[in-house]
Design a protein around this motif. Structure first.
Motif, mmCIF file in Angstrom:
data_model
loop_
_atom_site.group_PDB
_atom_site.id
_atom_site.type_symbol
_atom_site.label_atom_id
_atom_site.label_comp_id
_atom_site.label_asym_id
_atom_site.label_seq_id
_atom_site.Cartn_x
_atom_site.Cartn_y
_atom_site.Cartn_z
ATOM 1 N N GLN A 68 0.847 -1.184 0.000
ATOM 2 C CA GLN A 68 0.000 0.000 0.000
ATOM 3 C C GLN A 68 0.886 1.238 0.000
ATOM 4 O O GLN A 68 1.805 1.356 0.802
ATOM 5 C CB GLN A 68 -0.910 0.010 1.226
ATOM 6 C CG GLN A 68 -1.938 1.105 1.192
ATOM 7 C CD GLN A 68 -2.898 1.004 2.355
ATOM 8 O OE1 GLN A 68 -2.508 0.638 3.450
ATOM 9 N NE2 GLN A 68 -4.143 1.353 2.133
ATOM 10 N N ILE A 69 0.608 2.146 -0.916
ATOM 11 C CA ILE A 69 1.367 3.383 -1.034
ATOM 12 C C ILE A 69 0.403 4.527 -0.770
ATOM 13 O O ILE A 69 -0.672 4.602 -1.368
ATOM 14 C CB ILE A 69 1.993 3.517 -2.434
ATOM 15 C CG1 ILE A 69 2.929 2.325 -2.692
ATOM 16 C CG2 ILE A 69 2.728 4.842 -2.565
ATOM 17 C CD1 ILE A 69 3.391 2.207 -4.109
ATOM 18 N N ILE A 70 0.772 5.440 0.119
ATOM 19 C CA ILE A 70 -0.068 6.587 0.454
ATOM 20 C C ILE A 70 0.377 7.765 -0.405
ATOM 21 O O ILE A 70 1.554 8.143 -0.408
ATOM 22 C CB ILE A 70 0.038 6.949 1.947
ATOM 23 C CG1 ILE A 70 -0.237 5.729 2.823
ATOM 24 C CG2 ILE A 70 -0.870 8.108 2.295
ATOM 25 C CD1 ILE A 70 -1.603 5.126 2.652
ATOM 26 N N SER A 71 -0.548 8.344 -1.163
ATOM 27 C CA SER A 71 -0.220 9.457 -2.050
ATOM 28 C C SER A 71 -0.111 10.753 -1.267
ATOM 29 O O SER A 71 -0.436 10.829 -0.082
ATOM 30 C CB SER A 71 -1.279 9.592 -3.131
ATOM 31 O OG SER A 71 -2.483 10.074 -2.562
ATOM 32 N N GLY B 245 -3.018 11.787 0.630
ATOM 33 C CA GLY B 245 -3.422 10.913 1.707
ATOM 34 C C GLY B 245 -4.227 9.717 1.257
ATOM 35 O O GLY B 245 -4.647 8.902 2.050
ATOM 36 N N ASP B 246 -4.459 9.625 -0.063
ATOM 37 C CA ASP B 246 -5.220 8.496 -0.604
ATOM 38 C C ASP B 246 -4.320 7.267 -0.706
ATOM 39 O O ASP B 246 -3.175 7.365 -1.139
ATOM 40 C CB ASP B 246 -5.769 8.839 -1.989
ATOM 41 C CG ASP B 246 -6.737 10.015 -1.955
ATOM 42 O OD1 ASP B 246 -7.437 10.170 -0.938
ATOM 43 O OD2 ASP B 246 -6.768 10.776 -2.936
ATOM 44 N N ALA B 247 -4.858 6.135 -0.356
ATOM 45 C CA ALA B 247 -4.111 4.880 -0.468
ATOM 46 C C ALA B 247 -4.238 4.335 -1.879
ATOM 47 O O ALA B 247 -5.301 4.398 -2.476
ATOM 48 C CB ALA B 247 -4.621 3.873 0.540
ATOM 49 N N THR B 248 -3.136 3.830 -2.429
ATOM 50 C CA THR B 248 -3.157 3.188 -3.725
ATOM 51 C C THR B 248 -2.519 1.821 -3.607
ATOM 52 O O THR B 248 -1.745 1.576 -2.700
ATOM 53 C CB THR B 248 -2.402 4.019 -4.785
ATOM 54 O OG1 THR B 248 -1.031 4.121 -4.376
ATOM 55 C CG2 THR B 248 -2.984 5.407 -4.947
ATOM 56 N N GLU B 249 -2.842 0.956 -4.521
ATOM 57 C CA GLU B 249 -2.216 -0.380 -4.524
ATOM 58 C C GLU B 249 -1.533 -0.595 -5.836
ATOM 59 O O GLU B 249 -1.852 -0.061 -6.838
ATOM 60 C CB GLU B 249 -3.272 -1.457 -4.296
ATOM 61 C CG GLU B 249 -3.818 -1.415 -2.877
ATOM 62 C CD GLU B 249 -4.719 -2.598 -2.601
ATOM 63 O OE1 GLU B 249 -4.582 -3.655 -3.225
ATOM 64 O OE2 GLU B 249 -5.580 -2.462 -1.738
#
Length: 88
Positions: free
Chosen positions: A78-81, A84-88
């Protein structure tokens, strides 16, 4: 500078943890194979492959630098942009 050296006699900078005690320049550095590999500056900024840290995380590499994020089999990292949005 205060340091703990792990090198052999005559090669004291082969492995080292050092701390710069100069006012305004306080930084902890980790050295392997006679080169600074990581630095934490007085403001908590962390550098990999560099002695001068410009950002909260500063990665420097001379040949195809990359950051690898890996998760266990069956999971996705999981990467937090910036927003603050989480991306996979």
């Amino acid at each position: 500078m205060i340091a703990i050296n792990f090198g052999l006699s005559g090669d004291v900078d082969d492995g080292m943890i050092s701390y710069n005690t100069t006012s305004g320049s306080e930084a902890m550095q980790f050295t392997t194979n006679a080169a600074i590999r990581a630095t934490i500056d007085k403001d908590g900024k962390f550098g990999i492959g560099t002695a001068s840290v410009d950002e909260v995380l500063h990665v420097y590499g001379t040949s195809n630098p990359a950051i690898k994020i890996e998760a266990p089999a069956g999971q996705r990292p999981q990467i937090i942009s910036e927003s603050g949005d989480a991306t996979e």
